[in-house]
Design a protein around this motif. Structure first.
Motif, mmCIF file in Angstrom:
data_model
loop_
_atom_site.group_PDB
_atom_site.id
_atom_site.type_symbol
_atom_site.label_atom_id
_atom_site.label_comp_id
_atom_site.label_asym_id
_atom_site.label_seq_id
_atom_site.Cartn_x
_atom_site.Cartn_y
_atom_site.Cartn_z
ATOM 1 N N VAL A 41 -37.575 7.306 6.348
ATOM 2 C CA VAL A 41 -37.316 5.930 6.780
ATOM 3 C C VAL A 41 -37.182 5.867 8.298
ATOM 4 N N LEU A 58 -42.389 0.765 4.271
ATOM 5 C CA LEU A 58 -41.148 0.830 3.497
ATOM 6 C C LEU A 58 -41.411 0.598 2.010
ATOM 7 N N ARG A 76 -31.523 4.952 -2.423
ATOM 8 C CA ARG A 76 -32.527 4.157 -1.704
ATOM 9 C C ARG A 76 -31.850 3.035 -0.922
ATOM 10 N N THR A 79 -30.512 4.267 2.366
ATOM 11 C CA THR A 79 -31.534 4.484 3.382
ATOM 12 C C THR A 79 -32.350 3.227 3.654
ATOM 13 N N ILE A 81 -34.317 1.284 1.750
ATOM 14 C CA ILE A 81 -35.672 1.106 1.222
ATOM 15 C C ILE A 81 -35.673 0.495 -0.167
#
Length: 82
Positions: A41, A58, A76, A79, A81
């Protein structure tokens, strides 16, 4: 490449790229798994200069992290995303 008097960058993937990263169910330490997601990321925001390309990458990482890595939604989210 130059667009509208500014330099625009994107990511190139070789034809042989298979998007295989550390699997979430592997016996590797959790720290390695989290760091893999964070670095992928982070790379997006360092390389891409266009919001459209950032969004697309992304989305690609979300699909890879779900399908290939098997990472849980909670990770996720951490981070960014999801």
């Amino acid at each position: 490449m130059w667009r509208e008097n500014r330099f625009e960058t994107t990511l190139y993937r070789k034809e042989t790229n298979n998007d295989l990263y550390i699997n979430w169910e592997s016996q590797a330490p959790i720290k390695w798994k989290r760091t893999t997601l964070k670095r992928l990321v982070g790379r997006v925001f360092k390389i891409f200069t266009n919001d459209h390309h950032i969004h697309n990458e992304l989305e690609h990482l979300k699909s890879v992290s779900t399908m290939e890595m098997g990472s849980p939604t909670k990770q996720r989210r951490k981070t960014k995303i999801v």
